[in-house]
Scaffold this motif. Sequence first.
Motif, mmCIF file in Angstrom:
data_model
loop_
_atom_site.group_PDB
_atom_site.id
_atom_site.type_symbol
_atom_site.label_atom_id
_atom_site.label_comp_id
_atom_site.label_asym_id
_atom_site.label_seq_id
_atom_site.Cartn_x
_atom_site.Cartn_y
_atom_site.Cartn_z
ATOM 1 N N VAL A 4 0.834 -1.199 0.000
ATOM 2 C CA VAL A 4 0.000 0.000 0.000
ATOM 3 C C VAL A 4 0.870 1.251 0.000
ATOM 4 O O VAL A 4 1.858 1.334 0.714
ATOM 5 N N GLU A 5 0.476 2.184 -0.812
ATOM 6 C CA GLU A 5 1.093 3.505 -0.816
ATOM 7 C C GLU A 5 0.235 4.403 0.063
ATOM 8 O O GLU A 5 -0.989 4.375 -0.024
ATOM 9 N N THR A 34 4.021 7.838 -10.162
ATOM 10 C CA THR A 34 5.446 7.516 -10.329
ATOM 11 C C THR A 34 5.800 6.294 -9.489
ATOM 12 O O THR A 34 6.446 5.355 -9.976
ATOM 13 N N LEU A 35 5.365 6.284 -8.233
ATOM 14 C CA LEU A 35 5.616 5.120 -7.378
ATOM 15 C C LEU A 35 4.872 3.893 -7.889
ATOM 16 O O LEU A 35 5.396 2.780 -7.841
ATOM 17 N N ARG A 36 3.654 4.099 -8.366
ATOM 18 C CA ARG A 36 2.881 2.977 -8.927
ATOM 19 C C ARG A 36 3.631 2.347 -10.106
ATOM 20 O O ARG A 36 3.791 1.134 -10.174
ATOM 21 N N ASP A 37 4.085 3.197 -11.009
ATOM 22 C CA ASP A 37 4.765 2.693 -12.206
ATOM 23 C C ASP A 37 6.105 2.047 -11.873
ATOM 24 O O ASP A 37 6.487 1.050 -12.476
ATOM 25 N N PHE A 45 -3.755 4.565 0.395
ATOM 26 C CA PHE A 45 -4.543 5.119 1.496
ATOM 27 C C PHE A 45 -4.322 6.621 1.452
ATOM 28 O O PHE A 45 -3.189 7.099 1.523
ATOM 29 N N LEU A 46 -5.400 7.352 1.329
ATOM 30 C CA LEU A 46 -5.350 8.801 1.168
ATOM 31 C C LEU A 46 -5.865 9.472 2.437
ATOM 32 O O LEU A 46 -7.022 9.335 2.786
ATOM 33 N N ALA A 47 -4.982 10.182 3.133
ATOM 34 C CA ALA A 47 -5.364 10.961 4.308
ATOM 35 C C ALA A 47 -5.539 12.401 3.849
ATOM 36 O O ALA A 47 -4.560 13.074 3.540
ATOM 37 N N THR A 48 -6.775 12.844 3.761
ATOM 38 C CA THR A 48 -7.036 14.168 3.197
ATOM 39 C C THR A 48 -8.328 14.753 3.726
ATOM 40 O O THR A 48 -9.209 14.025 4.187
ATOM 41 N N ASP A 49 -8.424 16.063 3.643
ATOM 42 C CA ASP A 49 -9.677 16.757 3.927
ATOM 43 C C ASP A 49 -10.243 17.337 2.633
ATOM 44 O O ASP A 49 -11.147 18.140 2.657
ATOM 45 N N ASP A 50 -9.706 16.897 1.512
ATOM 46 C CA ASP A 50 -10.045 17.434 0.195
ATOM 47 C C ASP A 50 -10.832 16.386 -0.606
ATOM 48 O O ASP A 50 -10.256 15.442 -1.146
ATOM 49 N N ALA A 51 -12.155 16.544 -0.669
ATOM 50 C CA ALA A 51 -13.000 15.593 -1.396
ATOM 51 C C ALA A 51 -12.623 15.524 -2.871
ATOM 52 O O ALA A 51 -12.717 14.471 -3.500
ATOM 53 N N GLY A 52 -12.162 16.638 -3.426
ATOM 54 C CA GLY A 52 -11.727 16.648 -4.816
ATOM 55 C C GLY A 52 -10.517 15.760 -5.046
ATOM 56 O O GLY A 52 -10.391 15.130 -6.100
ATOM 57 N N ALA A 53 -9.650 15.672 -4.050
ATOM 58 C CA ALA A 53 -8.473 14.807 -4.166
ATOM 59 C C ALA A 53 -8.892 13.335 -4.204
ATOM 60 O O ALA A 53 -8.342 12.552 -4.973
ATOM 61 N N VAL A 54 -9.865 12.978 -3.377
ATOM 62 C CA VAL A 54 -10.362 11.604 -3.385
ATOM 63 C C VAL A 54 -10.902 11.264 -4.772
ATOM 64 O O VAL A 54 -10.559 10.224 -5.348
ATOM 65 N N THR A 60 -7.344 7.593 -11.255
ATOM 66 C CA THR A 60 -6.043 7.030 -11.644
ATOM 67 C C THR A 60 -6.091 5.532 -11.885
ATOM 68 O O THR A 60 -5.140 4.968 -12.408
ATOM 69 N N GLY A 61 -7.180 4.892 -11.463
ATOM 70 C CA GLY A 61 -7.265 3.441 -11.598
ATOM 71 C C GLY A 61 -6.695 2.708 -10.390
ATOM 72 O O GLY A 61 -6.791 1.484 -10.309
ATOM 73 N N MET A 62 -6.110 3.452 -9.454
ATOM 74 C CA MET A 62 -5.618 2.822 -8.229
ATOM 75 C C MET A 62 -6.803 2.570 -7.295
ATOM 76 O O MET A 62 -7.803 3.276 -7.355
ATOM 77 N N GLU A 63 -6.686 1.549 -6.462
ATOM 78 C CA GLU A 63 -7.699 1.296 -5.442
ATOM 79 C C GLU A 63 -7.468 2.307 -4.327
ATOM 80 O O GLU A 63 -6.412 2.309 -3.691
ATOM 81 N N VAL A 64 -8.445 3.176 -4.073
ATOM 82 C CA VAL A 64 -8.291 4.274 -3.129
ATOM 83 C C VAL A 64 -9.064 3.983 -1.856
ATOM 84 O O VAL A 64 -10.258 3.681 -1.897
ATOM 85 N N ARG A 65 -8.375 4.065 -0.738
ATOM 86 C CA ARG A 65 -8.996 3.943 0.576
ATOM 87 C C ARG A 65 -8.790 5.266 1.305
ATOM 88 O O ARG A 65 -7.757 5.903 1.178
ATOM 89 N N TYR A 66 -9.775 5.645 2.091
ATOM 90 C CA TYR A 66 -9.678 6.883 2.860
ATOM 91 C C TYR A 66 -10.704 6.822 3.982
ATOM 92 O O TYR A 66 -11.642 6.029 3.939
#
Length: 161
Positions: A4-5, A34-37, A45-54, A60-66
């Motif tokens: 997991v990134e 870049t890390l994915r590639d 796992f995305l730690a954010t307060d930005d709904a737009g970022a989610v 991106t096609g990555m599996e996103v958890r938050y």
Amino acid sequence: RHVVETLHKREGAAGASAMSACADVEEYVTAATTLRDRYGVSKVFLATDDAGAVHRFKETGMEVRYLDLDRSALFNSSWLIEHRIATQSIDTDTAALSAFVDLLLLSEGDFFVGSFGGHLSRLALELMAAHKGFVPPYISVDRAWCFEAMRDYGTGFIDFC
């Protein structure tokens, strides 16, 4: 165990300050892909307060958890969090718990993307390294990691390495 990134992107702490400009979500996406590639990471796992970022990371096609928390009352402000604590305009218990949970989850990752202009991102990488016994691959979207460079800006000590 899945590889997991972990990624820390906050708008409301230093990002809201005129002293520090937050990196755009596209800089985080570029770093994460870049890390994915390079390493074949497919989960973030995305730690954010930005709904737009989610939303953007889901593209991106990555599996996103938050953590699906409404942090608008905590971080939607043009004031630094330290000022909001001093004026009691923030629920400090919820802010602390939110930061602590993010920190623990961020430190469990295998790769890291964040802003080293903020203490939480640097601490998450340091905890990752302590857990693993080595510094994992990471990308900072703004500056190199550094050890505490304290400067007094008249509002208290703020770290701008």
